[in-house]
Design a protein around this motif. Structure first.
Motif, PDB file in Angstrom:
ATOM      1  N   PHE A 185       0.401  -1.240  -0.118  1.00 22.95           N
ATOM      2  CA  PHE A 185      -0.207  -0.084   0.084  1.00 22.95           C
ATOM      3  C   PHE A 185       1.217   1.069   0.081  1.00 22.95           C
ATOM      4  CE2 PHE A 185      -2.321  -3.840   2.140  1.00 22.95           C
ATOM      5  CZ  PHE A 185      -3.573  -3.243   1.861  1.00 22.95           C
ATOM      6  N   PRO A 186       1.699   1.491  -0.803  1.00 21.83           N
ATOM      7  CA  PRO A 186       2.588   2.306  -1.260  1.00 21.83           C
ATOM      8  C   PRO A 186       1.752   4.373  -1.388  1.00 21.83           C
ATOM      9  CG  PRO A 186       2.515   2.075  -3.056  1.00 21.83           C
ATOM     10  CD  PRO A 186       1.624   1.440  -1.849  1.00 21.83           C
ATOM     11  N   ASP A 187       0.727   3.780  -1.224  1.00 20.13           N
ATOM     12  CA  ASP A 187       0.161   5.582  -1.086  1.00 20.13           C
ATOM     13  C   ASP A 187      -1.021   5.974  -0.258  1.00 20.13           C
ATOM     14  OD1 ASP A 187       0.837   5.383  -4.056  1.00 20.13           O
ATOM     15  OD2 ASP A 187      -0.933   4.610  -5.263  1.00 20.13           O
ATOM     16  N   ASN A 188      -0.900   4.961   0.503  1.00 19.22           N
ATOM     17  CA  ASN A 188      -1.564   5.084   2.202  1.00 19.22           C
ATOM     18  C   ASN A 188      -0.897   5.912   3.190  1.00 19.22           C
ATOM     19  OD1 ASN A 188      -3.998   4.455   0.589  1.00 19.22           O
ATOM     20  ND2 ASN A 188      -4.135   2.544   1.600  1.00 19.22           N
TER      21      ASN A 188
END
Length: 164
Positions: free
Chosen positions: A135-138
């Motif tokens: 989950f890199p965007d969170n």
């Protein structure tokens, strides 16, 4: 005499590392990249999730607890693991670094993995790294940082220090 041998050994290891990097550096990096790509492929992740699900919920039901092991079984497993870890080091590396140094280093690593709190910290760190990759965007990093601050990691490491 021992200091001279240690100095020579250190120089030899440094020299051999440079040779390996110059000769195989690109190939090793390429193999690592291929392996990481395989580990992060959708097929592999799907397979691991299925394996995880089937091991905890076989046939859709909560798995039975594993039977308790006897003290002798635990000791035997520990001995076999330690022996396997000692056997993983090649004879060439033992001769370059020194048999006593390798034995002491492997013993130190083995003792480190016997501390349950240290294993828990290692698991948390691996889980944190996995979650950040998935989950890199969170804003997972900030949340995990808040959780990590509640664990006194330095005290746990000091308490289980394996250095003599």
């Amino acid at each position: 005499m021992k200091n001279r041998n240690q100095w020579f050994r250190t120089r030899m290891v440094t020299f051999l590392r440079q040779i390996v990097r110059a000769t195989f550096g690109g190939k090793i990096n390429l193999k690592i990249q291929e392996y990481v790509e395989w580990l992060t492929s959708p097929e592999y992740i799907s397979e691991m999730i299925t394996l995880f699900k089937d091991s905890f919920w076989p046939e859709g039901k909560w798995a039975d607890p594993s039977p308790a092991r006897s003290g002798s079984a635990i000791s035997l497993t520990k001995f076999m693991g330690h022996t396997k870890l000692q056997g993983m080091i090649s004879d060439e590396l033992r001769n370059i670094i020194g048999k006593d140094t390798v034995r002491e280093g492997v013993d130190m690593v083995f003792r480190m993995y016997q501390a349950k709190e240290m294993n828990r910290l290692l698991f948390y760190k691996m889980l944190e790294t996995f979650i950040e990759a998935v989950f890199p965007d969170n804003k997972i990093r900030q949340t995990l940082s808040l959780l990590r601050n509640n664990i006194n990691t330095k005290a746990i490491i000091r308490r289980h220090s394996v250095v003599k």
